[in-house]
Design a protein around this motif. Structure first.
Motif: not given
Length: 149
Positions: A29-30, A44-49, A52-58, A72-79
């Motif tokens: 979505t973002h 490139h950062v790909y988000l599915t929001i 108001d929840c970060l469903q997926a972060v790639h 890599s750390l950020m995606t695990e931390f944020s999802t």
């Protein structure tokens, strides 16, 4: 070598060799792109929001080991976090990575704290923070990110 330095090396090597959530997802979505023109890091950062929840972060891109490990750390931390919570954590992360302070750890950042060791090499701070700025830009609907904020 201090325990934090050992943990940093282990963490960076592990996340660089076995990156989590790497690759372009089928849908998102973002999105935002971050470029560090000085060293050539591109992320490139790909988000599915949703709700108001970060469903997926790639993430995807070409960058150094520090940049890849941080992403890599950020995606695990944020999802799974709410956007509001993530934005608060991002502010803490910027404090942690500020070269003008001696902070080595901030409560609530968990394994992300290992990245504070990068401050010993100020020219590498932008490599560690680029993906975070790209994620903030994606949340705000900004297509290109910079670490100059």
């Amino acid at each position: 070598m201090s325990d934090l330095n050992k943990l940093y090396k282990k963490t960076v090597l592990e996340h660089n060799r076995n990156p989590r959530n790497y690759g372009v997802p089928e849908s998102w979505t973002h999105h935002s792109e971050g470029l560090n023109a000085v060293c050539g890091d591109l992320v490139h950062v790909y988000l599915t929001i949703s709700e108001d929840c970060l469903q997926a972060v790639h993430y995807a891109g070409e960058s150094c080991a520090i940049s890849m490990a941080s992403a890599s750390l950020m995606t695990e931390f944020s999802t799974g976090m709410s956007v509001e919570t993530w934005q608060k954590k991002f502010k803490l992360f910027k404090q942690l990575m500020d070269k003008n302070n001696d902070l080595q750890e901030i409560g609530g950042l968990g394994e992300i704290n290992t990245l504070s060791t990068v401050k010993k090499f100020p020219s590498r701070i932008k490599s560690a923070t680029l993906c975070w700025y790209a994620m903030a830009a994606a949340i705000d609907g900004i297509p290109n990110a910079t670490t100059e904020n």
